[in-house]
Design an enzyme around this catalytic site. Structure first.
Site, PDB file in Angstrom:
ATOM      1  N   GLY A   1      -5.810   1.332   4.736  1.00  0.00           N
ATOM      2  CA  GLY A   1      -5.541   2.605   5.376  1.00  0.00           C
ATOM      3  C   GLY A   1      -5.788   2.673   6.869  1.00  0.00           C
TER       4      GLY A   1
ATOM      5  N   GLU B   1      -8.635  -3.598   1.750  1.00  0.00           N
ATOM      6  CA  GLU B   1      -7.224  -3.867   1.434  1.00  0.00           C
ATOM      7  C   GLU B   1      -6.273  -3.427   2.550  1.00  0.00           C
ATOM      8  OE1 GLU B   1      -7.597  -3.176  -3.394  1.00  0.00           O
ATOM      9  OE2 GLU B   1      -6.947  -1.523  -2.123  1.00  0.00           O
ATOM     10  N   PRO B   2      -6.391  -4.017   3.728  1.00  0.00           N
ATOM     11  CA  PRO B   2      -5.472  -3.599   4.803  1.00  0.00           C
ATOM     12  C   PRO B   2      -4.063  -4.125   4.567  1.00  0.00           C
ATOM     13  CG  PRO B   2      -6.789  -5.483   5.507  1.00  0.00           C
ATOM     14  CD  PRO B   2      -7.287  -5.103   4.138  1.00  0.00           C
ATOM     15  N   GLY B   3      -3.081  -3.277   4.753  1.00  0.00           N
ATOM     16  CA  GLY B   3      -1.685  -3.704   4.683  1.00  0.00           C
ATOM     17  C   GLY B   3      -1.068  -3.526   6.056  1.00  0.00           C
ATOM     18  N   ARG B   4      -0.887  -2.254   6.424  1.00  0.00           N
ATOM     19  CA  ARG B   4      -0.258  -1.907   7.702  1.00  0.00           C
ATOM     20  C   ARG B   4      -0.949  -2.592   8.891  1.00  0.00           C
ATOM     21  NH1 ARG B   4       2.132   3.177   8.351  1.00  0.00           N
ATOM     22  NH2 ARG B   4       0.811   3.926   6.668  1.00  0.00           N
TER      23      ARG B   4
ATOM     24  N   ARG C   1      10.575   5.990   7.517  1.00  0.00           N
ATOM     25  CA  ARG C   1       9.285   6.616   7.829  1.00  0.00           C
ATOM     26  C   ARG C   1       9.431   7.837   8.754  1.00  0.00           C
ATOM     27  NH1 ARG C   1       5.584   4.706  10.119  1.00  0.00           N
ATOM     28  NH2 ARG C   1       3.950   5.577   8.814  1.00  0.00           N
TER      29      ARG C   1
ATOM     30  N   TYR D   1       7.899  10.979   7.018  1.00  0.00           N
ATOM     31  CA  TYR D   1       6.561  11.403   7.470  1.00  0.00           C
ATOM     32  C   TYR D   1       6.556  11.932   8.901  1.00  0.00           C
ATOM     33  CZ  TYR D   1       5.536   7.652   4.039  1.00  0.00           C
ATOM     34  OH  TYR D   1       5.503   6.812   2.959  1.00  0.00           O
TER      35      TYR D   1
ATOM     36  N   CYS E   1      25.075   9.231   6.578  1.00  0.00           N
ATOM     37  CA  CYS E   1      25.648  10.572   6.500  1.00  0.00           C
ATOM     38  C   CYS E   1      24.552  11.580   6.261  1.00  0.00           C
ATOM     39  CB  CYS E   1      26.665  10.623   5.389  1.00  0.00           C
ATOM     40  SG  CYS E   1      28.045   9.586   5.772  1.00  0.00           S
TER      41      CYS E   1
ATOM     42  N   TYR F   1       5.967  -1.080   5.750  1.00  0.00           N
ATOM     43  CA  TYR F   1       6.627   0.050   5.096  1.00  0.00           C
ATOM     44  C   TYR F   1       8.016   0.354   5.673  1.00  0.00           C
ATOM     45  CZ  TYR F   1       1.896   0.516   3.356  1.00  0.00           C
ATOM     46  OH  TYR F   1       0.678   0.244   2.787  1.00  0.00           O
TER      47      TYR F   1
HETATM   48  C1  LIG Z   1      -4.882   1.104  -3.207  1.00  0.00           C
HETATM   49  C2  LIG Z   1      -4.324   0.820  -1.856  1.00  0.00           C
HETATM   50  N1  LIG Z   1      -4.855  -0.184  -1.152  1.00  0.00           N
HETATM   51  C3  LIG Z   1      -4.370  -0.496   0.066  1.00  0.00           C
HETATM   52  C4  LIG Z   1      -3.334   0.202   0.625  1.00  0.00           C
HETATM   53  C5  LIG Z   1      -2.850  -0.216   1.968  1.00  0.00           C
HETATM   54  O1  LIG Z   1      -2.859   0.760   2.894  1.00  0.00           O
HETATM   55  P1  LIG Z   1      -2.539   0.441   4.422  1.00  0.00           P
HETATM   56  O2  LIG Z   1      -1.251  -0.272   4.476  1.00  0.00           O
HETATM   57  O3  LIG Z   1      -2.511   1.750   5.052  1.00  0.00           O
HETATM   58  O4  LIG Z   1      -3.666  -0.424   4.929  1.00  0.00           O
HETATM   59  C6  LIG Z   1      -2.762   1.272  -0.056  1.00  0.00           C
HETATM   60  C7  LIG Z   1      -1.723   2.128   0.537  1.00  0.00           C
HETATM   61  O5  LIG Z   1      -2.045   3.156   1.113  1.00  0.00           O
HETATM   62  C8  LIG Z   1      -3.267   1.573  -1.348  1.00  0.00           C
HETATM   63  O6  LIG Z   1      -2.727   2.554  -2.069  1.00  0.00           O
HETATM   64  N1  LIG Z   2       4.471   4.205   2.887  1.00  0.00           N
HETATM   65  C1  LIG Z   2       3.455   4.845   3.678  1.00  0.00           C
HETATM   66  C2  LIG Z   2       2.096   4.372   3.370  1.00  0.00           C
HETATM   67  C3  LIG Z   2       1.766   4.485   1.936  1.00  0.00           C
HETATM   68  C4  LIG Z   2       0.722   3.526   1.619  1.00  0.00           C
HETATM   69  C5  LIG Z   2       0.730   3.123   0.195  1.00  0.00           C
HETATM   70  N2  LIG Z   2      -0.367   3.651  -0.588  1.00  0.00           N
HETATM   71  C6  LIG Z   2       3.775   4.720   5.147  1.00  0.00           C
HETATM   72  O1  LIG Z   2       4.770   4.227   5.513  1.00  0.00           O
HETATM   73  O2  LIG Z   2       3.057   5.121   5.992  1.00  0.00           O
END
Ligand SMILES: Cc1ncc(COP(=O)(O)O)c(C=O)c1O
Ligand SMILES: N[C@@H](CCCC[NH3+])C(=O)O
Length: 463
Positions: free
Chosen positions: A278, A320-323, A360, A364, A391, A421
């Site tokens: 997050g 658990e970083p993704g973004r 996005r 959002y 469209c 994302y």
């Molecule tokens: C359980 C869980 N872990 C990790 C993430 C990764 O979040 P982010 O990409 O914001 O770091 C998410 C998405 O929000 C999630 O639902």
């Molecule tokens: N999809 C979202 C984040 C959701 C993360 C998944 N739990 C975004 O683009 O910001």
């Protein structure tokens, strides 16, 4: 978007640019290092290059629209997270941000683990050789088939998200003669400061089991009784694109409180906690994300302090970083098509992609920046809205930005910070062909996810 929390949906035709775009940037040719990947620079000739290759060459070879990911930057960010948390903690990359087999290999090589949340993500992880014990399986409604596969291959943990799932996973594990390591995902009741669609720790939503009212304690009670489960810890994820560490601190404190209650009631000290992902990234120059070492220090400090106060030994922490890993490492390259100046309003710049490759902004109210990258320009700034070819009048890629007034059809423009994302949420709306993802590193570029073709679409359409 970053800090904005506007409800999604149609907006009035606002005439004035908003927020940080109230004034044009002083130098339209500058690339802010906060939002561009680390190897992105503008050459003396004015062309932007990344990983040692000019965008003009990339466009020629791979076409547009396309996502270009800076492999060296991705790997460096993995290492920064791993080093910040050290050997006594685990970093799980959240595959939902963007996943492909190449990405899985990079993660594996850089010593990260992987969080998956569907059978498809699990299949990709396994196909690319991620050891099952380094995979965490998430989801608020895992199917029986997904649970079976996860248990069968031996994922390191399944994160339980409901009372039904506690029983379901236990039954599958028992049937397969296994004891599955699990965590329980709790909702800690924190209102994270982010868009309401991506906040996940307040009570009124679909994820997790509430701490409030003793529900999470009851989930622990049930899980501890089941032979098929080995309860290793508690999980909390408060939302996405968050800058303020306060929410994580409250969440860590509440999770540790639950560990203390579990110890008091059952005489068991659960050995792990996961504080989720997050962490926010910079989409515009106004955003100031925290570095992994600052995040690790803050989380370690709060968990250590709370555990000491509760006389608990400090659990193993995971995140658990993704973004925060993949987001800043990629940009989307578009070719400019039609240009429509609207007197007294703004100029609409249409590109060859849109909401099908970046939903996005529509979903959002996300904010992005954009730059002319195939050449530099000394022309005056022109207020633009970068829109797609779908469209839909909400098909906006960058709501308010400035580009040089001499912008012309055929120019290449790029939107940075689209690694997370965007491809993973891409669609075939209007039968758009989802763009390729190209990894660029040290003068070499290779497709890691190929562009869809009309044949792909027709193959799915079985008549
Ligand atoms: C359980 C869980 N872990 C990790 C993430 C990764 O979040 P982010 O990409 O914001 O770091 C998410 C998405 O929000 C999630 O639902
Ligand atoms: N999809 C979202 C984040 C959701 C993360 C998944 N739990 C975004 O683009 O910001």
């Amino acid at each position: 978007m970053s800090r904005s929390a506007h409800p999604a949906g149609p907006r009035h035709a606002d005439v004035l640019p908003e927020g940080h775009y109230a004034a044009p940037p002083t130098d339209l040719n500058a690339l802010d290092a906060k939002v561009w990947s680390r190897t992105a620079t503008r050459t003396a000739e004015g062309v932007v290059r990344m990983g040692g290759i000019e965008v003009t060459r990339l466009a020629e070879e791979f076409g547009t629209p396309a996502y270009f990911v800076d492999e060296a930057d991705f790997r460096a960010r993995c290492r920064a997270w791993r080093d910040a948390f050290g050997a006594d903690a685990d970093v799980f990359y959240a595959g939902k941000a963007f996943l492909s087999r190449a990405v899985v290999r990079w993660l594996h090589e850089e010593g990260l683990n992987l969080d998956v949340c569907s059978g498809g993500e699990l299949a990709t992880a396994l196909a690319a050789g991620m050891p099952a014990e380094r995979i965490a399986f998430h989801g608020n409604n895992k199917t029986e088939g997904e649970i079976e596969r996860a248990v069968e291959v031996g994922v390191g943990r399944i994160v339980l998200d409901s009372f039904q799932e506690i029983v379901r996973v236990a039954h599958v594990a028992e049937r397969l003669g296994k004891r599955q390591r699990v965590q329980i995902r709790v909702t800690v009741g924190v209102e994270a400061h982010t868009h309401e669609f991506i906040a996940t720790a307040h009570e009124d939503q679909k994820f997790g089991i509430a701490l409030a009212g003793g529900q999470a304690a009851e989930a622990v009670r049930r899980a501890l009784k089941l032979d098929g489960l080995e309860l290793i810890g508690i999980h909390s994820h408060i939302g996405s694109q968050i800058f303020d560490m306060a929410g994580f601190e409250v969440s860590a404190r509440r999770v540790v409180q639950l560990l203390a209650e579990v110890r008091d009631e059952h005489g068991v000290e659960l050995p792990e906690i996961d504080l989720g992902g997050g962490l926010g990234i910079a989409y515009t120059s106004d955003d100031d994300p925290r570095e992994p070492h600052e995040i690790a220090a803050a989380l370690n400090e709060i968990v250590g302090r709370e555990c000491a106060a509760a006389k608990l030994s400090t659990p193993r922490i995971s995140v658990e970083p993704g973004r925060a890993i993949v987001g800043p490492t990629a940009f989307t390259l578009y070719e400019v098509g039609t240009i429509k100046p609207l007197d007294g309003l703004r100029t609409y710049v249409s590109v060859d992609g849109g909401m099908s490759d970046n939903i996005r902004t529509a979903l959002y109210d996300a904010e992005y920046t954009v730059a002319l990258v195939s050449r530099s320009s000394d022309a005056e700034p022109m207020l633009v809205r970068v829109v797609g070819k779908h469209c839909e009048s909400g098909d906006i890629v960058v709501r308010d930005a400035f580009l040089p007034a001499d912008l012309a059809p055929g120019d290449l423009i790029a939107v940075p910070a689209t690694g997370a994302y965007c491809r993973s949420m891409a669609s075939n709306y209007n039968h758009a062909l989802r763009p390729p993802v190209v990894a660029v590193d040290d003068g070499a570029a290779r497709v890691i996810v190929r562009r869809e073709t009309e044949e792909d679409l027709l193959r799915l359409d079985v008549g």
